[in-house]
Write a protein that holds these residues in place. Structure first.
Motif, PDB file in Angstrom:
ATOM      1  N   GLU A  11      35.667  50.412  96.111  1.00 42.23           N
ATOM      2  CA  GLU A  11      34.248  49.713  95.718  1.00 42.23           C
ATOM      3  C   GLU A  11      34.082  50.217  94.295  1.00 42.23           C
ATOM      4  N   HIS A  12      33.961  51.216  93.826  1.00 43.01           N
ATOM      5  CA  HIS A  12      33.813  51.559  92.670  1.00 43.01           C
ATOM      6  C   HIS A  12      34.861  51.085  91.523  1.00 43.01           C
ATOM      7  N   GLY A  13      35.853  50.906  92.103  1.00 42.23           N
ATOM      8  CA  GLY A  13      36.786  50.262  91.100  1.00 42.23           C
ATOM      9  C   GLY A  13      36.381  48.826  91.019  1.00 42.23           C
ATOM     10  N   LEU A  14      36.023  48.009  92.019  1.00 43.29           N
ATOM     11  CA  LEU A  14      35.820  46.661  91.929  1.00 43.29           C
ATOM     12  C   LEU A  14      34.325  46.568  90.744  1.00 43.29           C
ATOM     13  N   ILE A  15      33.428  47.443  91.201  1.00 45.44           N
ATOM     14  CA  ILE A  15      32.425  47.354  90.258  1.00 45.44           C
ATOM     15  C   ILE A  15      32.644  47.697  88.767  1.00 45.44           C
ATOM     16  N   ALA A  16      33.761  48.404  88.509  1.00 42.46           N
ATOM     17  CA  ALA A  16      33.939  48.662  87.332  1.00 42.46           C
ATOM     18  C   ALA A  16      34.846  47.404  86.612  1.00 42.46           C
ATOM     19  N   LEU A  17      35.712  46.823  87.529  1.00 40.60           N
ATOM     20  CA  LEU A  17      36.197  45.725  86.980  1.00 40.60           C
ATOM     21  C   LEU A  17      35.301  44.587  86.790  1.00 40.60           C
ATOM     22  N   LEU A  18      34.237  44.325  87.671  1.00 39.52           N
ATOM     23  CA  LEU A  18      33.196  43.135  87.583  1.00 39.52           C
ATOM     24  C   LEU A  18      32.434  43.645  86.045  1.00 39.52           C
ATOM     25  N   LEU A  55      27.731  34.577  89.739  1.00 44.07           N
ATOM     26  CA  LEU A  55      28.882  34.813  90.485  1.00 44.07           C
ATOM     27  C   LEU A  55      29.365  36.276  90.492  1.00 44.07           C
ATOM     28  N   LEU A  56      29.053  36.715  89.369  1.00 47.44           N
ATOM     29  CA  LEU A  56      29.351  38.170  89.395  1.00 47.44           C
ATOM     30  C   LEU A  56      28.469  39.135  90.294  1.00 47.44           C
ATOM     31  N   VAL A  57      27.272  38.784  90.013  1.00 48.91           N
ATOM     32  CA  VAL A  57      26.291  39.316  91.048  1.00 48.91           C
ATOM     33  C   VAL A  57      26.688  39.320  92.608  1.00 48.91           C
ATOM     34  N   ALA A  58      26.968  37.886  92.814  1.00 42.29           N
ATOM     35  CA  ALA A  58      27.136  37.731  94.212  1.00 42.29           C
ATOM     36  C   ALA A  58      28.439  38.505  94.760  1.00 42.29           C
ATOM     37  N   VAL A  59      29.587  38.497  93.782  1.00 44.48           N
ATOM     38  CA  VAL A  59      30.659  39.208  94.314  1.00 44.48           C
ATOM     39  C   VAL A  59      30.308  40.908  94.304  1.00 44.48           C
ATOM     40  N   PRO A  73      26.543  44.218  86.710  1.00 45.54           N
ATOM     41  CA  PRO A  73      27.356  43.183  85.693  1.00 45.54           C
ATOM     42  C   PRO A  73      26.058  42.654  84.779  1.00 45.54           C
ATOM     43  N   VAL A  74      24.867  42.528  85.216  1.00 43.33           N
ATOM     44  CA  VAL A  74      23.875  41.901  84.593  1.00 43.33           C
ATOM     45  C   VAL A  74      23.471  42.686  83.214  1.00 43.33           C
TER      46      VAL A  74
END
Length: 128
Positions: A11-18, A55-59, A73-74
């Protein structure tokens, strides 16, 4: 059986990627903002920001139950546009205050993303 520690890492990795995606998109959108289509100013990157930021927010909302993470992301996008636009590379100002494209990029990047945050935060937890 998975522990809480192993489920938090992706989860943290995906948020960092986003967040990295938001950073790269902000840089590209800022650099290509003064584009022209022939003799006409054509800020297509404002339209790109209006589509990609929500889209970044939705993901992000789909990847985590933490509603505050949707802002990552915003905020990364906005801070990148602001810092790079005002203090630019080599001291160049990439976002002049008197240019309408500056306001268009910021509005197109932040307003649809903020609306998406409102949508995903008010959605029932199972609908995310």
């Amino acid at each position: 059986m998975t522990s809480e520690h192993t489920t938090k890492q992706p989860e943290h990795g995906l948020i960092a990627l986003l967040a990295l995606d938001a950073l790269l998109l902000a840089i590209l959108e800022l650099f290509f903002l003064p584009s022209y289509l022939g003799p006409v100013q054509f800020p297509i990157t404002a339209a790109v920001a209006a589509v990609t930021n929500p889209l970044l927010v939705a993901v992000t909302a789909k990847s985590t139950p933490n509603g505050a993470a949707c802002w990552v992301p915003v905020l990364v996008w906005f801070l990148t546009v602001f810092v790079l636009g005002v203090f630019g590379p080599g001291g160049d100002v990439l976002l002049p205050a008197q240019d309408w494209r500056t306001y268009l990029l910021i509005a197109a990047g932040v307003l649809p993303a903020a609306a998406m945050i409102g949508i995903v935060r008010n959605a029932p937890p199972g609908a995310r």
